[in-house]
Design an enzyme around this catalytic site. Structure first.
Site, PDB file in Angstrom:
ATOM      1  N   VAL A   1     -13.852  72.589 -17.122  1.00  0.00           N
ATOM      2  CA  VAL A   1     -14.428  73.844 -16.221  1.00  0.00           C
ATOM      3  C   VAL A   1     -13.318  74.924 -16.482  1.00  0.00           C
ATOM      4  O   VAL A   1     -13.384  76.110 -16.620  1.00  0.00           O
ATOM      5  CB  VAL A   1     -14.418  73.301 -14.998  1.00  0.00           C
ATOM      6  CG1 VAL A   1     -14.619  74.399 -14.035  1.00  0.00           C
ATOM      7  CG2 VAL A   1     -15.819  72.490 -14.882  1.00  0.00           C
TER       8      VAL A   1
ATOM      9  N   GLY B   1     -34.547  62.415 -14.260  1.00  0.00           N
ATOM     10  CA  GLY B   1     -33.323  61.741 -14.198  1.00  0.00           C
ATOM     11  C   GLY B   1     -32.299  61.989 -14.902  1.00  0.00           C
ATOM     12  O   GLY B   1     -31.890  63.253 -14.934  1.00  0.00           O
TER      13      GLY B   1
ATOM     14  N   THR C   1     -28.061  56.692  -2.408  1.00  0.00           N
ATOM     15  CA  THR C   1     -27.879  56.291  -3.982  1.00  0.00           C
ATOM     16  C   THR C   1     -27.540  57.259  -4.898  1.00  0.00           C
ATOM     17  O   THR C   1     -26.362  56.950  -5.591  1.00  0.00           O
ATOM     18  CB  THR C   1     -29.339  55.657  -4.334  1.00  0.00           C
ATOM     19  OG1 THR C   1     -29.875  54.929  -3.311  1.00  0.00           O
ATOM     20  CG2 THR C   1     -29.459  55.221  -5.672  1.00  0.00           C
TER      21      THR C   1
ATOM     22  N   GLU D   1     -42.037  51.491  -5.018  1.00  0.00           N
ATOM     23  CA  GLU D   1     -41.894  51.311  -3.382  1.00  0.00           C
ATOM     24  C   GLU D   1     -42.880  50.394  -2.672  1.00  0.00           C
ATOM     25  O   GLU D   1     -43.846  49.984  -3.399  1.00  0.00           O
ATOM     26  CB  GLU D   1     -42.070  52.702  -2.625  1.00  0.00           C
ATOM     27  CG  GLU D   1     -41.164  53.839  -3.539  1.00  0.00           C
ATOM     28  CD  GLU D   1     -39.839  53.755  -2.900  1.00  0.00           C
ATOM     29  OE1 GLU D   1     -39.824  53.009  -1.871  1.00  0.00           O
ATOM     30  OE2 GLU D   1     -38.872  54.329  -3.314  1.00  0.00           O
TER      31      GLU D   1
ATOM     32  N   LYS E   1     -43.420  66.828 -10.668  1.00  0.00           N
ATOM     33  CA  LYS E   1     -42.287  66.991 -11.771  1.00  0.00           C
ATOM     34  C   LYS E   1     -43.257  68.131 -12.817  1.00  0.00           C
ATOM     35  O   LYS E   1     -42.644  68.956 -13.499  1.00  0.00           O
ATOM     36  CB  LYS E   1     -42.041  65.933 -12.460  1.00  0.00           C
ATOM     37  CG  LYS E   1     -41.251  65.005 -11.621  1.00  0.00           C
ATOM     38  CD  LYS E   1     -40.767  63.604 -12.137  1.00  0.00           C
ATOM     39  CE  LYS E   1     -39.994  62.716 -11.137  1.00  0.00           C
ATOM     40  NZ  LYS E   1     -40.039  61.263 -11.691  1.00  0.00           N
TER      41      LYS E   1
ATOM     42  N   ASP F   1     -46.034  61.748  -7.943  1.00  0.00           N
ATOM     43  CA  ASP F   1     -44.575  61.840  -8.341  1.00  0.00           C
ATOM     44  C   ASP F   1     -44.610  62.932  -9.663  1.00  0.00           C
ATOM     45  O   ASP F   1     -43.949  63.775  -9.782  1.00  0.00           O
ATOM     46  CB  ASP F   1     -44.118  60.645  -8.385  1.00  0.00           C
ATOM     47  CG  ASP F   1     -42.670  60.566  -9.013  1.00  0.00           C
ATOM     48  OD1 ASP F   1     -41.774  61.576  -8.169  1.00  0.00           O
ATOM     49  OD2 ASP F   1     -42.409  60.386 -10.181  1.00  0.00           O
TER      50      ASP F   1
ATOM     51  N   GLY G   1     -37.846  46.415  -7.372  1.00  0.00           N
ATOM     52  CA  GLY G   1     -37.210  47.779  -6.848  1.00  0.00           C
ATOM     53  C   GLY G   1     -37.799  48.812  -7.614  1.00  0.00           C
ATOM     54  O   GLY G   1     -37.272  50.084  -7.331  1.00  0.00           O
TER      55      GLY G   1
END
Length: 432
Positions: free
Chosen positions: A34, A135, A14, A191, A206, A202, A188
């Protein structure tokens, strides 16, 4: 002078697929930013044939990890395999071979960071992991660079999109927990086994990363006090609304001075005026307080293919610039202190408690006495609804230590007049 910065991609699922898309789509702009092109030369995946069908012959595909890890032409290894193993072994080998690493693997960073950061420093490699928290929401680099002059006093974050979606849905549509969880799984967002999300694990991983950077000390997963949202009922959502609050699952780290560092993940009642209270659905947000900056909030999509790929590609660009200028290893691990953890006696906040009790004379007096015996001062006691066992009572306390709160709950649970302690939710409200 290098003509290219070569990247080996480990994992083209993904997020990895998103990285391939971003680097290809924005190649011209990235080259200008860059100074030289960034190119993915090899892609490691277990199903290389499927990748060739999807991406053609644009890359060299391999099912052997060492084809990337031992390739002297590859400058950066991007690890997007997920889980702890074999990711940690691959990252270790990359550093031993002098390659910088970019990852979005929160499990590896939270558990093995204390081993990997010194190894990266030993080999003068960059180790970037912006995508591991939030994210597409930038927070790791801001903490390490933009806010580096600050003494951070607290971090409060909505860092799990699944639970935030569920709590938002419960608040907007007055749906029960079970119904919202089922819908989140169908879409989705959750899970089939949602335990890591709804149980707070989770978010805890973090928080380990954020707190270690913010407070310059090594925090481990075992240090985090974790509670999930499994016990949040629709009645709690309604009561919170009546009281001027909303409920969010927060990852909270505080530097309580001489008392040490507290690290917790639990549901929290937030005043509707708090900036985090308006963060809805699958969005993430991290609210930082520092001695110089004051209060700052970082908000964005907390998961998903392209938001996380954005963070990963940003790290790749940063490392490529360092490689071009011979300056890798510039920002080292910031865990240079050893701060102790705060005891539960010195962790405190106001609290909301919902319980079912017998609807008889002197019950409220017995409940008030139980709180008083355990040094808990009550701000509000409200009888809300009739229930099968009698009455539903909602209590809001003044500031109470975590130790006294736990003792009070144990005492209340043993009272014959108390049928059930339904919910215990901390309150983050400066006005209480």
């Amino acid at each position: 002078m290098k003509k290219f910065v070569n990247v080996g991609l480990m994992g083209a699922g993904t997020v990895g697929g998103g990285v391939l898309q971003v680097l290809a789509k924005n190649a011209d702009d990235i080259k200008k930013k860059v100074g030289i092109p960034i190119r993915i030369t090899k892609v490691f995946a277990r199903e290389a044939k499927e990748l060739r069908k999807q991406y053609g012959d644009n890359y060299v595909y391999t099912t052997e990890a060492l084809d990337i890890l031992n390739d002297p032409e590859i400058d950066i290894v991007v690890e997007l395999l997920g889980r702890e193993h074999p990711a940690v072994e691959f990252i270790t080998e990359a550093f031993n071979n002098g390659k910088s690493v970019v990852t979005a693997n929160k499990d590896v960073i939270a558990k093995y960071g204390s081993e990997l950061f010194p190894l990266a420093e030993k080999h003068n490699c960059d180790f970037m992991f912006e995508g591991s928290v939030g994210g597409g929401t930038p927070i790791i680099q801001p903490l390490k660079t933009c806010l580096a002059a600050n003494k951070i006093t607290s971090i409060m974050g909505i860092v799990n999109g699944t639970t935030n979606y569920m709590l938002t849905k419960m608040s907007r549509e007055y749906l029960d927990y079970a119904d919202v969880l089922k819908e989140a799984q169908e879409k989705g967002y959750a899970e089939s086994d949602p335990t890591a999300d709804v149980g707070g694990l989770d978010a805890a991983r973090k928080l380990v990363i954020l707190a270690s950077i913010a407070f310059n000390t090594r925090i481990s997963l075992e240090d985090v006090k974790i509670e999930g949202i499994e016990n949040i009922a629709l009645s709690d959502i309604r009561h919170a609304e009546d009281l001027g609050y909303t409920i969010r699952l927060l990852a909270i780290a505080k530097n309580i001075g001489e008392h040490g560092i507290s690290v917790c993940v639990h549901p929290v009642m937030l005043p509707l005026t708090h900036p985090l209270a308006s963060v809805n659905d699958v969005y993430n947000a991290i609210f930082v307080t520092g001695d110089a900056v004051g209060e700052a909030m970082f908000m964005g999509l907390g998961a998903g293919r392209m938001p996380t790929a954005s963070a990963v590609c940003g790290d790749v660009i940063d490392v490529a610039r360092n490689i071009l200028h011979g300056d890798t290893g510039r920002i080292k691990c910031t865990c240079f202190e050893e701060k102790h953890l705060c005891s539960i006696e010195n962790m405190s906040s106001p609290c909301y408690i919902r319980m079912n009790v017998m609807d008889k004379p002197r019950v409220l007096a017995a409940i008030a006495a139980a709180f008083g015996e355990n040094n808990v001062s009550l701000r509000n006691v409200i009888q809300k609804n009739r229930v099968a066992s009698g009455a539903e009572i909602v209590v809001i306390t003044h500031n109470v230590s975590e130790f006294d709160l736990q003792m009070a709950v144990q005492t209340l649970s043993a009272l014959p007049a108390v049928d059930k302690i339904c919910s215990v939710i901390r309150v983050e409200d400066k006005n209480l």
